[in-house]
Scaffold this motif. Structure first.
Motif, PDB file in Angstrom:
ATOM      1  N   LEU A 141       0.850  -1.182   0.000  1.00 31.47           N
ATOM      2  CA  LEU A 141       0.000   0.000   0.000  1.00 31.47           C
ATOM      3  C   LEU A 141       0.883   1.229   0.000  1.00 31.47           C
ATOM      4  CD1 LEU A 141      -0.010   1.498   3.022  1.00 31.47           C
ATOM      5  CD2 LEU A 141      -1.433  -0.430   3.594  1.00 31.47           C
ATOM      6  N   PHE A 142       0.289   2.351  -0.359  1.00 34.80           N
ATOM      7  CA  PHE A 142       0.980   3.638  -0.308  1.00 34.80           C
ATOM      8  C   PHE A 142       0.342   4.508   0.757  1.00 34.80           C
ATOM      9  CE2 PHE A 142       2.163   2.579  -4.657  1.00 34.80           C
ATOM     10  CZ  PHE A 142       3.432   3.098  -4.763  1.00 34.80           C
ATOM     11  N   HIS A 143       1.171   5.313   1.387  1.00 37.85           N
ATOM     12  CA  HIS A 143       0.673   6.384   2.242  1.00 37.85           C
ATOM     13  C   HIS A 143       1.400   7.639   1.799  1.00 37.85           C
ATOM     14  CE1 HIS A 143      -0.368   8.844   5.680  1.00 37.85           C
ATOM     15  NE2 HIS A 143      -1.347   7.977   5.883  1.00 37.85           N
ATOM     16  N   GLN A 144       0.630   8.645   1.427  1.00 41.21           N
ATOM     17  CA  GLN A 144       1.229   9.912   1.006  1.00 41.21           C
ATOM     18  C   GLN A 144       1.788  10.603   2.229  1.00 41.21           C
ATOM     19  OE1 GLN A 144       1.902  11.366  -2.048  1.00 41.21           O
ATOM     20  NE2 GLN A 144       2.995  12.762  -0.721  1.00 41.21           N
ATOM     21  N   SER A 145       3.107  10.667   2.303  1.00 41.79           N
ATOM     22  CA  SER A 145       3.783  11.263   3.446  1.00 41.79           C
ATOM     23  C   SER A 145       3.498  12.753   3.494  1.00 41.79           C
ATOM     24  CB  SER A 145       5.287  11.015   3.323  1.00 41.79           C
ATOM     25  OG  SER A 145       5.970  11.635   4.371  1.00 41.79           O
ATOM     26  N   GLY A 146       3.430  13.271   4.694  1.00 36.74           N
ATOM     27  CA  GLY A 146       3.170  14.692   4.850  1.00 36.74           C
ATOM     28  C   GLY A 146       4.337  15.413   5.440  1.00 36.74           C
ATOM     29  N   GLY A 147       5.435  14.731   5.513  1.00 35.25           N
ATOM     30  CA  GLY A 147       6.329  15.510   6.234  1.00 35.25           C
ATOM     31  C   GLY A 147       7.728  15.214   6.467  1.00 35.25           C
ATOM     32  N   CYS A 148       8.172  15.335   7.578  1.00 32.26           N
ATOM     33  CA  CYS A 148       9.524  15.646   7.981  1.00 32.26           C
ATOM     34  C   CYS A 148      10.603  14.816   7.324  1.00 32.26           C
ATOM     35  CB  CYS A 148       9.587  15.643   9.487  1.00 32.26           C
ATOM     36  SG  CYS A 148      10.138  14.157  10.273  1.00 32.26           S
ATOM     37  N   CYS A 149      10.789  13.606   7.721  1.00 31.94           N
ATOM     38  CA  CYS A 149      11.979  12.847   7.329  1.00 31.94           C
ATOM     39  C   CYS A 149      12.067  12.567   5.832  1.00 31.94           C
ATOM     40  CB  CYS A 149      12.039  11.538   8.096  1.00 31.94           C
ATOM     41  SG  CYS A 149      12.122  11.792   9.873  1.00 31.94           S
ATOM     42  N   ASP A 150      10.973  12.188   5.229  1.00 24.37           N
ATOM     43  CA  ASP A 150      11.006  11.842   3.815  1.00 24.37           C
ATOM     44  C   ASP A 150      10.242  12.840   2.958  1.00 24.37           C
ATOM     45  OD1 ASP A 150      12.614   9.459   3.861  1.00 24.37           O
ATOM     46  OD2 ASP A 150      10.978   8.560   4.991  1.00 24.37           O
ATOM     47  N   GLY A 151      10.125  14.069   3.440  1.00 20.12           N
ATOM     48  CA  GLY A 151       9.464  15.107   2.666  1.00 20.12           C
ATOM     49  C   GLY A 151       8.020  14.750   2.377  1.00 20.12           C
ATOM     50  N   SER A 152       7.629  14.882   1.146  1.00 18.16           N
ATOM     51  CA  SER A 152       6.250  14.556   0.792  1.00 18.16           C
ATOM     52  C   SER A 152       6.217  13.404  -0.200  1.00 18.16           C
ATOM     53  CB  SER A 152       5.547  15.788   0.230  1.00 18.16           C
ATOM     54  OG  SER A 152       6.242  16.250  -0.905  1.00 18.16           O
ATOM     55  N   SER A 153       7.114  12.461  -0.038  1.00 19.05           N
ATOM     56  CA  SER A 153       7.175  11.305  -0.925  1.00 19.05           C
ATOM     57  C   SER A 153       6.013  10.359  -0.654  1.00 19.05           C
ATOM     58  CB  SER A 153       8.469  10.525  -0.695  1.00 19.05           C
ATOM     59  OG  SER A 153       9.579  11.302  -1.002  1.00 19.05           O
ATOM     60  N   PRO A 154       5.525   9.700  -1.697  1.00 20.29           N
ATOM     61  CA  PRO A 154       4.566   8.625  -1.452  1.00 20.29           C
ATOM     62  C   PRO A 154       5.342   7.421  -0.926  1.00 20.29           C
ATOM     63  CG  PRO A 154       5.006   8.801  -3.796  1.00 20.29           C
ATOM     64  CD  PRO A 154       5.787   9.885  -3.121  1.00 20.29           C
ATOM     65  N   MET A 155       5.009   6.981   0.246  1.00 19.86           N
ATOM     66  CA  MET A 155       5.733   5.884   0.879  1.00 19.86           C
ATOM     67  C   MET A 155       5.030   4.571   0.575  1.00 19.86           C
ATOM     68  SD  MET A 155       8.169   7.560   2.328  1.00 19.86           S
ATOM     69  CE  MET A 155       8.862   6.521   3.592  1.00 19.86           C
ATOM     70  N   CYS A 156       5.803   3.566   0.191  1.00 22.44           N
ATOM     71  CA  CYS A 156       5.284   2.261  -0.189  1.00 22.44           C
ATOM     72  C   CYS A 156       5.683   1.251   0.884  1.00 22.44           C
ATOM     73  CB  CYS A 156       5.874   1.874  -1.547  1.00 22.44           C
ATOM     74  SG  CYS A 156       5.274   0.310  -2.192  1.00 22.44           S
ATOM     75  N   TYR A 157       4.677   0.552   1.438  1.00 19.96           N
ATOM     76  CA  TYR A 157       4.910  -0.376   2.540  1.00 19.96           C
ATOM     77  C   TYR A 157       4.280  -1.734   2.250  1.00 19.96           C
ATOM     78  CZ  TYR A 157       5.623   3.964   5.201  1.00 19.96           C
ATOM     79  OH  TYR A 157       6.056   5.188   5.632  1.00 19.96           O
ATOM     80  N   PRO A 158       4.823  -2.798   2.863  1.00 21.12           N
ATOM     81  CA  PRO A 158       4.078  -4.061   2.830  1.00 21.12           C
ATOM     82  C   PRO A 158       2.742  -3.825   3.545  1.00 21.12           C
ATOM     83  CG  PRO A 158       6.327  -4.416   3.622  1.00 21.12           C
ATOM     84  CD  PRO A 158       6.101  -2.935   3.570  1.00 21.12           C
ATOM     85  N   ALA A 159       1.653  -4.310   2.982  1.00 17.64           N
ATOM     86  CA  ALA A 159       0.325  -4.035   3.533  1.00 17.64           C
ATOM     87  C   ALA A 159       0.180  -4.507   4.979  1.00 17.64           C
ATOM     88  CB  ALA A 159      -0.751  -4.665   2.658  1.00 17.64           C
ATOM     89  N   ASP A 160       0.847  -5.600   5.331  1.00 17.05           N
ATOM     90  CA  ASP A 160       0.699  -6.105   6.696  1.00 17.05           C
ATOM     91  C   ASP A 160       1.679  -5.451   7.677  1.00 17.05           C
ATOM     92  OD1 ASP A 160       2.956  -7.355   5.683  1.00 17.05           O
ATOM     93  OD2 ASP A 160       2.362  -9.376   6.282  1.00 17.05           O
ATOM     94  N   ASP A 161       2.523  -4.540   7.204  1.00 11.41           N
ATOM     95  CA  ASP A 161       3.459  -3.832   8.084  1.00 11.41           C
ATOM     96  C   ASP A 161       2.997  -2.411   8.408  1.00 11.41           C
ATOM     97  OD1 ASP A 161       5.139  -5.986   8.158  1.00 11.41           O
ATOM     98  OD2 ASP A 161       6.782  -5.039   7.066  1.00 11.41           O
ATOM     99  N   TYR A 162       1.914  -1.975   7.819  1.00 11.88           N
ATOM    100  CA  TYR A 162       1.458  -0.594   8.030  1.00 11.88           C
ATOM    101  C   TYR A 162       0.018  -0.621   8.519  1.00 11.88           C
ATOM    102  CZ  TYR A 162       0.727   4.369   7.396  1.00 11.88           C
ATOM    103  OH  TYR A 162       0.471   5.692   7.619  1.00 11.88           O
ATOM    104  N   ILE A 163      -0.242   0.041   9.612  1.00 12.52           N
ATOM    105  CA  ILE A 163      -1.593   0.116  10.148  1.00 12.52           C
ATOM    106  C   ILE A 163      -2.243   1.393   9.634  1.00 12.52           C
ATOM    107  CG2 ILE A 163      -3.002   0.307  12.226  1.00 12.52           C
ATOM    108  CD1 ILE A 163      -0.764  -1.287  13.680  1.00 12.52           C
ATOM    109  N   VAL A 164      -3.272   1.227   8.822  1.00 15.26           N
ATOM    110  CA  VAL A 164      -4.021   2.370   8.321  1.00 15.26           C
ATOM    111  C   VAL A 164      -4.839   2.907   9.481  1.00 15.26           C
ATOM    112  CG1 VAL A 164      -5.783   3.122   6.681  1.00 15.26           C
ATOM    113  CG2 VAL A 164      -4.094   1.409   5.998  1.00 15.26           C
TER     114      VAL A 164
END
Length: 131
Positions: free
Chosen positions: A31-54
């Motif tokens: 899944l992707f989460h559109q980052s809003g901020g600090c460490c990785d700027g505003s990059s769309p972050m791509c994660y394994p679906a079972d490693d990220y809690i929406v």
């Protein structure tokens, strides 16, 4: 009363779809989460679906190539008049993003909606949040 032309909130370039498919060979469910901020700027972050809690305050913008894309509700309020276009450029991905180490990374481009266009996502608070 004017009719609104509902457009997808998020699109992807062919290069982005190619990289998504490459990543899915190693991590089939992402899944992707559109980052809003600090460490990785505003990059769309791509994660394994079972490693990220929406979270309950995340809004699902849509899907690209079957991969869901989320954004925080507060960030959605700022960007709701904008169509996000996920693209790929040379470089290193975000520290925890699955594009890291592939010598190319996801990048979000944007286009402002105009002339009666609107994002097809329901306003924050309607049941399209989270999982």
């Amino acid at each position: 009363m004017t009719e609104t032309d509902h457009q997808p909130c998020v699109l992807a370039t062919e290069a982005a779809i190619d990289l998504i498919r490459e990543i899915r060979r190693d991590h089939p469910e992402i899944l992707f989460h559109q980052s809003g901020g600090c460490c990785d700027g505003s990059s769309p972050m791509c994660y394994p679906a079972d490693d990220y809690i929406v979270g309950d305050n995340d809004v699902k913008l849509g899907e690209i190539d079957g991969v869901p894309i989320y954004i925080s509700a507060s960030q959605y309020q700022v960007w709701k008049h904008t169509q996000l276009i996920i693209d790929v450029v040379p470089g290193r991905g975000g520290m925890f993003s699955l594009d890291n180490g592939r010598e190319k990374r996801f990048l979000t481009r944007s286009r402002l909606f105009g002339g009666g266009e609107a994002c097809a996502v329901p306003p924050c608070g309607l049941p399209r949040r989270g999982g």
